[in-house]
Scaffold this motif. Structure first.
Motif, mmCIF file in Angstrom:
data_model
loop_
_atom_site.group_PDB
_atom_site.id
_atom_site.type_symbol
_atom_site.label_atom_id
_atom_site.label_comp_id
_atom_site.label_asym_id
_atom_site.label_seq_id
_atom_site.Cartn_x
_atom_site.Cartn_y
_atom_site.Cartn_z
ATOM 1 N N UNK A 127 -16.298 -3.130 18.375
ATOM 2 C CA UNK A 127 -14.848 -4.501 18.717
ATOM 3 C C UNK A 127 -13.835 -4.373 18.388
ATOM 4 N N UNK A 128 -14.592 -4.731 16.368
ATOM 5 C CA UNK A 128 -13.595 -5.171 15.553
ATOM 6 C C UNK A 128 -12.703 -3.835 15.452
ATOM 7 N N UNK A 129 -13.123 -2.780 15.202
ATOM 8 C CA UNK A 129 -12.282 -1.390 15.299
ATOM 9 C C UNK A 129 -11.897 -0.514 15.972
ATOM 10 N N UNK A 130 -11.900 -1.697 17.413
ATOM 11 C CA UNK A 130 -10.511 -1.482 18.208
ATOM 12 C C UNK A 130 -9.243 -2.180 17.396
ATOM 13 N N UNK A 131 -9.166 -3.515 17.001
ATOM 14 C CA UNK A 131 -8.181 -3.479 16.439
ATOM 15 C C UNK A 131 -7.518 -3.369 15.180
ATOM 16 N N UNK A 132 -8.033 -2.540 14.427
ATOM 17 C CA UNK A 132 -7.921 -2.167 13.396
ATOM 18 C C UNK A 132 -7.121 -0.772 13.007
ATOM 19 N N UNK A 133 -6.410 0.029 11.650
ATOM 20 C CA UNK A 133 -5.557 1.192 12.696
ATOM 21 C C UNK A 133 -5.520 2.154 11.982
ATOM 22 N N UNK A 134 -6.870 2.747 12.733
ATOM 23 C CA UNK A 134 -7.332 4.243 12.325
ATOM 24 C C UNK A 134 -8.143 4.203 11.060
ATOM 25 N N UNK A 158 -11.251 5.550 19.888
ATOM 26 C CA UNK A 158 -9.126 4.954 19.479
ATOM 27 C C UNK A 158 -9.477 4.511 18.192
ATOM 28 N N UNK A 159 -9.854 5.610 17.962
ATOM 29 C CA UNK A 159 -10.485 5.195 16.328
ATOM 30 C C UNK A 159 -9.189 6.690 15.568
ATOM 31 N N UNK A 160 -7.844 6.985 14.986
ATOM 32 C CA UNK A 160 -7.456 7.443 14.622
ATOM 33 C C UNK A 160 -7.774 8.112 12.830
ATOM 34 N N UNK A 196 -4.309 3.326 0.982
ATOM 35 C CA UNK A 196 -5.059 3.850 1.415
ATOM 36 C C UNK A 196 -6.455 4.411 1.491
ATOM 37 N N UNK A 197 -7.574 4.543 0.652
ATOM 38 C CA UNK A 197 -8.541 4.896 1.744
ATOM 39 C C UNK A 197 -9.076 3.998 2.168
ATOM 40 N N UNK A 198 -10.272 4.549 3.358
ATOM 41 C CA UNK A 198 -10.991 3.681 4.050
ATOM 42 C C UNK A 198 -13.049 4.099 3.358
ATOM 43 N N UNK A 199 -12.687 5.591 3.061
ATOM 44 C CA UNK A 199 -14.228 5.771 3.269
ATOM 45 C C UNK A 199 -13.622 7.190 1.827
ATOM 46 N N UNK A 200 -14.673 7.005 0.864
ATOM 47 C CA UNK A 200 -14.671 8.585 -0.338
ATOM 48 C C UNK A 200 -15.542 9.176 -0.320
ATOM 49 N N UNK A 248 -13.811 0.236 11.532
ATOM 50 C CA UNK A 248 -14.223 1.438 11.518
ATOM 51 C C UNK A 248 -14.595 2.425 10.365
ATOM 52 N N UNK A 249 -14.603 1.985 9.636
ATOM 53 C CA UNK A 249 -15.438 2.630 8.167
ATOM 54 C C UNK A 249 -16.653 2.694 8.998
ATOM 55 N N UNK A 250 -17.236 1.083 8.540
ATOM 56 C CA UNK A 250 -18.614 1.921 9.011
ATOM 57 C C UNK A 250 -19.390 2.258 9.829
ATOM 58 N N UNK A 251 -18.305 2.296 11.256
ATOM 59 C CA UNK A 251 -19.140 3.501 12.088
ATOM 60 C C UNK A 251 -18.814 4.662 12.059
#
Length: 369
Positions: free
Chosen positions: A42-49, A74-76, A101-105, A292-295
């Motif tokens: 649910x929290x990922x829906x409020x994030x920006x991709x 919904x996650x771009x 910057x990056x959310x995941x490396x 989003x990064x966790x998912x």
């Protein structure tokens, strides 16, 4: 069973309580996921991709992104294909500056992953998939292995006919010494002095091969033109600028074989030691879109995510991925080349401590010294 029941109840409650999740977009999660996993979704829906810095090309990413989009439409996701070292130098320069910057490396710069593991720069995330992967898949808190990719010999099939193709480092050194006209200036590999991926791969390879490996490298060193990325190596081999590449990342050639003009390229697992790069990944502590990064990280570690990585030319390492679904698995390569013939490129902190003297010795070997 109780956790699975709680998860089902949670999901059912969320379906009623949240109009946003009460659609076909709500993904099902395995019964071993925590009961509060729905809050992350649910929290990922409020994030920006999601922005990912990696050393993977679009053809590597496509199956994974298509699969992830089915679960989380919904996650771009935006992926940037950077060199292994650049993945980290760019993120380190941007982190703390306020810039997007990056959310995941994800990269094969294993010296950097060892450093992050020791200084704790990645989020100590406890993925619910962590228990499903082999122990080598989680080398440090917050650092995971995305894939286990072989480094192979690649060659131009028109220029090197059957019987003329080297089968390993020692074989290449012997053939090049016997026929310098064919090989001078036409052998390529990652330049360990300019590229973190090459540093990790060659450090581990020569660490295990010892004097015999260094002797072979000195023999071909003056004939090598180093590169910093596998894609250009393969294109120059296909064009005839090079005849052979050694220790070339399999993820750059496996998808290329199925593309137009791919038949001009061939490859082999080195018979005197096949490096297998453990490709690291992690979520920076300051990531802007952390849910989003966790998912996405969980998806990559899942059976489905690993299988889709395999379809993109990478090599999954979960034991429950079917070999028939992908080109190779870690376990399949172990059977093919022999486990004792695998040189596993991991996250040894000696990569940090010994990098400088190693590069000096490497540069000398490139000059035949």
């Amino acid at each position: 069973m109780i956790k699975g029941l709680l998860t089902s109840l949670f999901t059912a409650a969320a379906l009623v309580a949240s109009p946003g999740i009460g659609s076909a977009q709500a993904p099902a999660t395995p019964n071993y996921y925590p009961a509060d996993y729905g809050a992350t979704i649910e929290a990922s829906r409020k994030e920006n991709g999601l922005v990912i810095y990696s050393n993977m090309a679009n053809n590597n990413w496509k199956p994974v992104l298509d699969g992830f989009r089915q679960s989380y439409p919904w996650i771009k996701v935006e992926t940037l294909d950077l060199g292994s070292g650049t993945v980290h130098s760019r993120w380190e320069a941007e982190a703390g500056s306020g810039a997007r910057t990056a959310d995941l490396l994800i990269s094969g710069a294993n010296d950097r992953w060892a450093a992050y593991g020791l200084d704790g720069r990645m989020l100590d995330y406890r993925s619910p998939e962590a228990e499903k992967v082999p122990a080598f898949g989680k080398p440090y808190p917050g650092v995971f292995v995305a894939s286990s990719d072989p480094l192979v010999l690649t060659y131009n099939t028109a220029l090197l006919k059957e019987g003329q193709r080297p089968t390993g480092l020692a074989s290449l050194a012997k053939m090049a010494a016997a026929d310098p006209g064919t090989y001078k200036g036409r052998i390529t590999t990652y330049d360990a002095a300019r590229n973190s991926f090459g540093l990790a791969a060659w450090w581990q390879t020569l660490h295990e091969k010892g004097d015999a490996g260094w002797t072979a490298l000195r023999a071909i060193g003056p004939m090598i033109r180093g590169e910093v990325s596998g894609g250009p190596m393969n294109e120059k081999i296909a064009a005839g600028e090079y005849v052979v590449g050694i220790a070339v990342s399999g993820i750059t050639i496996f998808p290329r074989l199925d593309e137009p003009g791919g038949k001009i390229l061939g490859f082999a697992f080195p018979d005197d030691g096949t490096p297998v790069m453990l490709r690291g990944m992690g979520i920076p502590k300051q990531a802007a879109n952390i849910n989003s990064a966790k998912l996405f990280l969980d998806f990559l570690l899942s059976n489905k995510g690993q299988t889709l990585l395999g379809k993109g030319g990478l090599v999954p390492y979960r034991e429950d991925v079917a070999e028939s679904e992908v080109r190779y698995t870690y376990q399949g390569i172990a059977q093919k080349v022999g486990e004792k013939n695998m040189i596993v490129v991991g996250f040894d902190k000696a990569l940090i401590e010994q990098a400088k003297p190693f590069v000096e010795k490497w540069n000398a070997a490139m000059q035949g010294r």
